[in-house]
Design a protein around this motif. Sequence first.
Motif, mmCIF file in Angstrom:
data_model
loop_
_atom_site.group_PDB
_atom_site.id
_atom_site.type_symbol
_atom_site.label_atom_id
_atom_site.label_comp_id
_atom_site.label_asym_id
_atom_site.label_seq_id
_atom_site.Cartn_x
_atom_site.Cartn_y
_atom_site.Cartn_z
ATOM 1 N N PRO A 221 0.829 -1.212 0.000
ATOM 2 C CA PRO A 221 0.000 0.000 0.000
ATOM 3 C C PRO A 221 0.861 1.259 0.000
ATOM 4 O O PRO A 221 2.022 1.241 0.411
ATOM 5 C CB PRO A 221 -0.800 -0.122 1.299
ATOM 6 N N ALA A 247 -4.889 -0.714 0.032
ATOM 7 C CA ALA A 247 -4.771 -1.398 1.324
ATOM 8 C C ALA A 247 -6.147 -1.865 1.768
ATOM 9 O O ALA A 247 -6.798 -1.223 2.603
ATOM 10 C CB ALA A 247 -4.151 -0.477 2.365
ATOM 11 N N ASP A 277 -10.610 5.136 4.025
ATOM 12 C CA ASP A 277 -9.207 4.751 3.914
ATOM 13 C C ASP A 277 -8.293 5.756 4.606
ATOM 14 O O ASP A 277 -7.115 5.874 4.252
ATOM 15 C CB ASP A 277 -8.805 4.630 2.430
#
Length: 463
Positions: A221, A247, A277
Amino acid sequence: MLLFLLVALASSSLVLAVDDSPRFGIQPRDTTAIHGETVFMYCSISGLQSSQFVWIKDGTVITRGFSVVSVDSKRYSIGAAEEGNYHLVITDARAEDSGAFRCVATTGGSGLVSPIANLQVFAAPTVEYPVCTGVGSNEVAVGERVALSCDVEGGNPKAELFLNKGDVAVQATETATGITYEWTVQEDDEAVEFVCIGTQRFWAEPRTCRMGPFTLVTGPPTMNLVPAEATVQTGHSVSFLCSVEAAPRAVFKWFIANEEVDAEHADEKMAVQVIGDSSILLIHDVGDVGESRQIMCVVEASTGRVAAEAVMHVQPVYAVVTDGPIERPQATKKTPVEGPDNESPNNTPTDGSQAGTDKNTNTEEAVLESSISIALIAGSSAAAVIVILAVIVSIAVLRNKRSSSGSFAAKSTDQLAEGAVDDTDNYYFRPRGVGIVRSWLFPVHKDTQKGMAASVASIQPRK
């Protein structure tokens, strides 16, 4: 012989009695109902008092005699039209009323127990469609194990659920409210979609819910932590934002000076919020002046683990000094001249005389200001009146000249024709209003007025 039998019966201990032991007249039977209906579970017993009677549901006593003891007394009751009838009445039947019922009668060491009578109350689910629960986001990583579920709350009979991966049925595990499926993501699962199909007695046709389509993500990520450096004063607040991409199902962890922040038990001075996120670290009432602290955000996901650091500098609060209020200079006060007439006992003006002087000064200033204001108002009013009168006079004179020129010329022509003398230069005409205004502004001597009146009389047309 007959006499012998009568004597034998009379001397015998044999007693004939009528059988009055409790017995069922009506036993409860299996019953079905629709949600909201009133249900009757019938039970009739003879030879037993009401205090020796109970109803049992799923092994639990729910009534004793005519009293309801362990269920909703507003909906459960005993309907006894006459002695011996112990019918159980359930109003506004619901799915949770379904179960196994027994009618039990006890007397001393013996009793009567009816066979089990099952009650089924059919009801529609509390939701109109199955509810699918996926992974929170539609991003998944190869090799990741993801739990998918499909649930339907309420309803009797229970809704039947099936799960398809694309067009292929998969084997799901049944739960109390639905089904669940453990999915291991494969490389060929790009854009795959799951469909849950449900059927129920009160649904006219199958109903569905969907999960996906899912997107495969690869590689570690990427993350961003802002601000990278922050300066904050003691007692103030500061925040840091940690965002991540690629991710799936990321887990955020925050560290301050290598000490992990407990996000679940944050206090008044610190809080952690996760939004999609991103994660936000909020620090309130910052202390420890002069120290620089390291802030670290760590993200763990199925695609890898990454971390980023920031620095927080703490400074003291600087006080801002401002000038005091500006003092206005005091007016010069006159001091009485020392002399035999105005000398005080200590050659110093008394407080009373000083206060009187100040009061007189203030009164004079107020009178002067009032006089000036009155003069200004009077002057403005007089000027306005003069301007208005001048405009009125001008308009009247112009209108007089326009109207009198034509009529006077016509009259003069007629008079000349009759032999009158041409004395137009001596003709003087003015409206009454103009004369009044002019007499106000420019008074004419009385002798002059007599001469003007004689001139006007001399030019009057002869009859």
